[in-house]
Design a protein around this motif. Structure first.
Motif, short mmCIF file in Angstrom:
data_model
loop_
_atom_site.label_atom_id
_atom_site.label_comp_id
_atom_site.label_asym_id
_atom_site.label_seq_id
_atom_site.Cartn_x
_atom_site.Cartn_y
_atom_site.Cartn_z
N GLY A 51 0.82 -1.21 0.00
CA GLY A 51 0.00 0.00 0.00
C GLY A 51 0.85 1.26 0.00
N ARG B 137 0.93 3.97 -3.08
CA ARG B 137 0.58 5.38 -2.91
C ARG B 137 1.69 6.29 -3.46
NH1 ARG B 137 -1.64 3.02 1.68
NH2 ARG B 137 0.18 3.44 2.99
N ASP C 153 -5.53 -8.27 1.01
CA ASP C 153 -5.52 -6.89 1.46
C ASP C 153 -4.45 -6.09 0.72
OD1 ASP C 153 -7.47 -7.72 3.18
OD2 ASP C 153 -6.48 -7.01 5.01
N GLU D 28 -3.58 -6.60 -2.45
CA GLU D 28 -4.20 -6.28 -3.74
C GLU D 28 -5.11 -5.06 -3.59
OE1 GLU D 28 -6.53 -9.33 -5.43
OE2 GLU D 28 -4.93 -10.84 -5.52
N GLU D 29 -5.95 -5.07 -2.56
CA GLU D 29 -6.91 -4.00 -2.38
C GLU D 29 -6.21 -2.67 -2.11
OE1 GLU D 29 -9.47 -5.53 0.65
OE2 GLU D 29 -10.56 -6.84 -0.74
N ALA D 30 -5.09 -2.71 -1.39
CA ALA D 30 -4.35 -1.48 -1.11
C ALA D 30 -3.74 -0.91 -2.39
CB ALA D 30 -3.26 -1.75 -0.07
N ARG E 158 -4.91 -1.33 -5.47
CA ARG E 158 -6.00 -0.76 -6.28
C ARG E 158 -6.48 0.57 -5.70
NH1 ARG E 158 -8.12 -6.23 -5.63
NH2 ARG E 158 -7.33 -7.50 -7.35
N ALA E 159 -6.59 0.63 -4.37
CA ALA E 159 -7.12 1.83 -3.71
C ALA E 159 -6.22 3.04 -3.90
CB ALA E 159 -7.33 1.56 -2.22
N ALA E 160 -4.94 2.83 -4.14
CA ALA E 160 -4.00 3.94 -4.30
C ALA E 160 -4.34 4.76 -5.55
CB ALA E 160 -2.57 3.42 -4.37
N GLY E 161 -4.95 4.13 -6.55
CA GLY E 161 -5.45 4.87 -7.69
C GLY E 161 -4.51 5.06 -8.85
N HIS F 199 -1.56 0.11 -12.21
CA HIS F 199 -1.01 -1.08 -11.56
C HIS F 199 -1.26 -2.31 -12.40
CE1 HIS F 199 -5.23 -0.77 -10.24
NE2 HIS F 199 -5.22 -2.10 -10.33
#
Length: 299
Positions: A92, A96, A140, A142-144, A146-149, A152
Motif C-alpha cells: 500500500g 501510494r 488486502d 491487492e486492495e491497497a 487498487r485503492a491507491a489509484g 497497476h
C-alpha cells in the motif's frame, strides 16, 4: 528507464533481475542489502512500511516491480501482524508513492486469495475468500494497490518454483535422492509455474504499448496435483540425468499431511485474459518443468 525491483533475492526477484535488464537500469532491493551473489543492493525493510517512501524518493524509479512478500504460509498463522505488514501495508505504501508520482507498479499476488472450493479455473473477477492469514494479507495487499489509484498490474500466480531457492521441486530432488519412497498429497490441484516464466511475462507486459491497468492471472497452462507434479519431476530428473534413480511416490490425501494453515484444494487460475490482453502465449506446466530441469542439469 530505471526499474526498481523489491525482493531481488527471491525466486521471482532473481529472475526479474535477468528479464528486466533489457528495459534499462535495474535497481534491486533486499532486506539485508545483499543479493544472492554477494553483491550490494538497496535495503528495503517490509517490516517497516513507513520507511519505503524514502527509498523510492532516493531511487526515483520509472517503474516499480514488487516481488517481495511474507510467504511463510504456516508461520503466518502465528505471526499475522508481520504477514500483514509485509503483504498489505508495505504494498500500500509503495502503491501510494507510485500513484503520486505517476509510476506504474507491478505487484504479485496468489491463488491463496481464493477458498479452493471451485472446480473450474478461477477468473480474475471471482469472489475472494482466503482460508488463512497469508491469503488474507495478500488479498488486502491487492486492495491497497487498487485503492491507491495509480496504474497497476497485479499478477496472481501459483505453485511457483525455480532451479534456485526453496521450493517444491528442489525439495523433491533432495529427498528423492535420499529415500526409496515418498508420500505426496494428491487432492490439491493447481498449476506449477516457473519463476522465469513470471519474470519473462512481466517484462513483456511492461513493453506492451497499451498502458493497461488491472488484475491478471499469470500461471503456466494446464493443471496437476502435487503428487502428479512430483511424479513428473522424477521422470524428468531421470531423463536429464539429474537423478540416477527415483523413489516410488505414494498418493495421499491432505488429511494425512496436516499443516497449521489450510491450503486451497483447487488452485487453478484462468489465464486466458492475460494471454488475450498482452498477446502472450502461456506454455504448459510440463514445458516449464522441462526448461527448469534442463537448467538444473546444465548447472
Amino acid at each position: 528507464m530505471t526499474v526498481l525491483v523489491f525482493g531481488g533475492n527471491g525466486q521471482v526477484g532473481r529472475e526479474l533481475l535477468r528479464a528486466l535488464a533489457p528495459l534499462g537500469r535495474v535497481v534491486a532491493t533486499t532486506r539485508s542489502g545483499t543479493l544472492p551473489d554477494g553483491s550490494a543492493c538497496e535495503v528495503a525493510d517490509f517490516d517497516r512500511p513507513g520507511s519505503l517512501a524514502a527509498l523510492l524518493d532516493h531511487v526515483q524509479p520509472s517503474v516499480v516491480v514488487n516481488a517481495a512478500a511474507y510467504t511463510a504460509v504456516d508461520r503466518a498463522e502465528q505471526e499475522p501482524e508481520a504477514a500483514f505488514r509485509a503483504n498489505a501495508e508495505a504494498p500500500g505504501a509503495i502503491a501510494r508513492w507510485c500513484a503520486a508520482h505517476g509510476v506504474p507498479l507491478v505487484h504479485y499476488s496468489t491463488d491463496y486469495v481464493f477458498d479452493g472450493q471451485g472446480n473450474a479455473p478461477y477468473r480474475e473477477d471471482a469472489p475472494t475468500a482466503p482460508l488463512g492469514v497469508y491469503g488474507s494479507s495478500k488479498r488486502d495487499g491487492e486492495e491497497a494497490v487498487r485503492a491507491a489509484g495509480g496504474r497497476h498490474l497485479i499478477f496472481r500466480t501459483a505453485w511457483v518454483y525455480a532451479a534456485h531457492g526453496s521450493n517444491f521441486l528442489r525439495t523433491m530432488l533432495r529427498v528423492g535422492a535420499e529415500r526409496d519412497q515418498l508420500r505426496v498429497v494428491a487432492d490439491q490441484i493447481g498449476t506449477p509455474t516457473p519463476a522465469a516464466l513470471i519474470a519473462d511475462v512481466t517484462a513483456q507486459a511492461l513493453r506492451h504499448p497499451g498502458g493497461l491497468s488491472g488484475t491478471w492471472h499469470l500461471t503456466a497452462s494446464g493443471q496437476t496435483s502435487w503428487h502428479g507434479f512430483a511424479e513428473a519431476i522424477f521422470a524428468e530428473a531421470l531423463a536429464t540425468g539429474v537423478l540416477a534413480k527415483a523413489p516410488a511416490v505414494e498418493a495421499i490425501p491432505s488429511s494425512e499431511y496436516p499443516t497449521p494453515a489450510k491450503r486451497p484444494a483447487w488452485s487453478v487460475l484462468d489465464n486466458r485474459r492475460l494471454q488475450q490482453d498482452f498477446g502472450i502465449a502461456l506454455p504448459s506446466w510440463q514445458d516449464g518443468l522441462e526448461r527448469v530441469m534442463a537448467e538444473i542439469a546444465a548447472g
